[in-house]
Design an enzyme around this catalytic site. Structure first.
Site, PDB file in Angstrom:
ATOM      1  N   ASP A   1       3.381  -4.143   8.186  1.00  0.00           N
ATOM      2  CA  ASP A   1       2.186  -3.311   8.018  1.00  0.00           C
ATOM      3  C   ASP A   1       0.991  -4.222   8.290  1.00  0.00           C
ATOM      4  OD1 ASP A   1      -0.101  -2.105   7.088  1.00  0.00           O
ATOM      5  OD2 ASP A   1       0.734  -1.483   5.166  1.00  0.00           O
TER       6      ASP A   1
ATOM      7  N   CYS B   1      -4.663   2.314  -3.676  1.00  0.00           N
ATOM      8  CA  CYS B   1      -3.421   2.877  -3.125  1.00  0.00           C
ATOM      9  C   CYS B   1      -2.260   1.913  -3.299  1.00  0.00           C
ATOM     10  CB  CYS B   1      -3.577   3.268  -1.664  1.00  0.00           C
ATOM     11  SG  CYS B   1      -4.857   4.473  -1.387  1.00  0.00           S
TER      12      CYS B   1
ATOM     13  N   HIS C   1       0.871  -1.180   0.000  1.00  0.00           N
ATOM     14  CA  HIS C   1       0.000   0.000   0.000  1.00  0.00           C
ATOM     15  C   HIS C   1       0.907   1.228   0.000  1.00  0.00           C
ATOM     16  CE1 HIS C   1      -2.736   3.012   1.781  1.00  0.00           C
ATOM     17  NE2 HIS C   1      -3.734   2.232   1.424  1.00  0.00           N
TER      18      HIS C   1
ATOM     19  N   GLN D   1      -4.195  -4.815   7.278  1.00  0.00           N
ATOM     20  CA  GLN D   1      -5.179  -5.789   6.791  1.00  0.00           C
ATOM     21  C   GLN D   1      -5.073  -7.126   7.530  1.00  0.00           C
ATOM     22  OE1 GLN D   1      -7.556  -4.953   4.832  1.00  0.00           O
ATOM     23  NE2 GLN D   1      -6.785  -3.066   3.942  1.00  0.00           N
TER      24      GLN D   1
ATOM     25  N   LYS E   1     -10.217  -0.209  10.775  1.00  0.00           N
ATOM     26  CA  LYS E   1     -10.415  -1.435   9.980  1.00  0.00           C
ATOM     27  C   LYS E   1     -10.759  -2.612  10.878  1.00  0.00           C
ATOM     28  CE  LYS E   1      -7.056  -0.049   6.452  1.00  0.00           C
ATOM     29  NZ  LYS E   1      -7.832   0.500   5.348  1.00  0.00           N
TER      30      LYS E   1
END
Ligand code: 7TS
Length: 415
Positions: free
Chosen positions: A200, A366, A123, A203, A226
């Protein structure tokens, strides 16, 4: 599978509405999730009964606010199995956390000629901070590619990570390809070469059990919104030894120990990285979201999404009108499915699906370097969460068929 007879969906009033005269099917969870009433109630309760600034007053409301803020930090620590609460920094979100690392650890450690290794599926939040750091420092930014199946190519990673590498930064789960990346193996590789691994988790943290110590990541960033928490709150985990050596990110109130006219000393961890009045209600709301997820159990959440993908993905793969990006095997897949209806622009597809009450995202997500790598400009993307049902998957399939029909003949036959 999560038992919908208990009616977990009743905890999410937003899901009960009609959109374009159809019951809403919300499949844009990778962009942001919906919040249960326990989370929105916790925000209301805080503002209506306990609101005060933290760590500043001795009065009762200040103590209540501080206790709740620090309790939220402890919930986060336990949720990701960090060793100590001082390793949990509240941020604005994943983007903020990743920028923090690049601007502090990155500025401190990366020198001209060094290398930073990321993957082609990142991303922009886990790409541009490193790209700009590399440009500032005259360092090199290297990209790990994908296997033919659309997974991170570990062999490529093993050649790209060298003794010149200072930072390896990779998504724990992709927001496009729906793959989970082997952070523990990447951490091993990075550490063999004296580099740190940045995960990261935007997600991943909402969808699976995360143990930062077992993964041995040096840093791990994720967003509250999220995972059913409020917007504007996120978490950066960092190993104490790095956080101790890093300079502050921002300067001001809360983050100091003592201020002289010409110099200052910094507060202990994690406050060194929490300058100014923080998103107190956001942190408390995130704590409430963690309570909600923990009560269900993260393994249940993963299993639920896995079953939906097991049901849906083979049907999409078997459809000759649909192109899937990322692995076709549901076992290698999270609840994020990027696709195109052949011959149609994904924005048209998303607009047509919205007419059927089905919310998906279309665009580059993104991840423009990934789009270029895949040879597409954009894709549609359906992303599932624990309140989605098999019926939602069926509604997506039906809406896709109607969309195809509409663009082929200009009419929707079934209506
Ligand atoms: N990293 C990944 C893997 C993401 O998917 C996102 C957001 C971010 C970082 C940034 O998170 P933020 O909360 O700081 O914005 N992804 C998406 C998406 O896929 N669609 O909308 C936002």
């Amino acid at each position: 599978m999560i038992n919908h007879n208990i009616d977990l969906r009743a905890d999410f009033p937003i899901l009960t509405q009609q959109v374009n005269n159809e019951p809403l099917v919300y499949l844009d969870n990778a962009a942001t999730s919906q919040r249960p009433t326990t989370v929105t109630d916790s925000l209301l309760r805080f503002y209506q009964t306990d609101n005060a600034n933290v760590h500043r007053g001795v009065h009762t409301l200040a103590e209540r606010a501080t206790n709740q803020y620090e309790t939220a930090r402890r919930k986060v620590q336990q949720f990701i199995h960090a060793a100590e609460t001082s390793e949990i920094i509240f941020t604005k979100g994943t983007t903020d956390g990743l920028n923090l690392i690049a601007s502090t650890y990155g500025e401190q450690v990366v020198q001209a000629g060094d290398e930073i290794v990321i993957s082609i599926m990142e991303h922009h939040s886990n790409l541009i901070p490193w790209q700009q750091l590399a440009l500032r420092k005259r360092a090199t930014l290297k990209y790990v590619g994908l296997t033919a199946e659309g997974e991170l190519d570990l062999e490529d990673a093993a050649t790209k990570i060298t003794d010149k590498t200072k930072i390896v930064a990779v998504a724990h789960a992709s927001n496009v390809l729906g793959v989970v990346n082997p952070l523990a193996k990447l951490a091993q590789l990075a550490h063999q070469h004296g580099a740190v691994l940045v995960g990261d988790g935007a997600q991943a943290a909402p969808h699976m059990a995360v143990d930062v110590q077992a993964l041995d990541v040096d840093f791990y960033a994720f967003s509250g919104h999220k995972m059913m928490g409020p917007t504007g709150i996120g978490v950066l985990y960092g190993k104490r030894r790095w956080l101790e050596q890093m300079p502050p990110y921002q300067f001001g109130g809360e983050m100091i120990d003592f201020v002289h006219q010409q110099s200052s000393t910094w507060a202990q961890l994690p406050y060194k990285f929490e300058a100014g009045t923080q998103n107190i209600a956001g942190a408390i709301g995130l704590g409430s979201a963690i309570d909600y997820l923990s009560e269900i159990g993260m393994s249940q959440v993963t299993e639920h999404e896995q079953r939906l993908v097991n049901y849906l993905l083979p049907k999409l793969v078997a459809n000759p009108d649909i192109e899937i990006y990322g692995p076709h095997n549901p076992q290698q897949h999270t609840g994020v499915i990027a696709f195109n209806l052949k011959g149609l622009h994904p924005h048209d597809v998303a607009t047509a699906l919205d007419m059927e009450g089905v919310a998906v995202r279309a665009g580059h997500h993104c991840a423009q370097p990934l789009m270029a790598y895949l040879g597409v400009v954009a894709t549609a993307r359906a992303s599932f969460y624990l309140y989605n049902t098999q019926q939602d998957a069926d509604r997506l399939i039906a809406a896709l068929a109607e969309t195809k029909e509409f663009f082929s003949h200009g009419v929707i036959k079934s209506k």
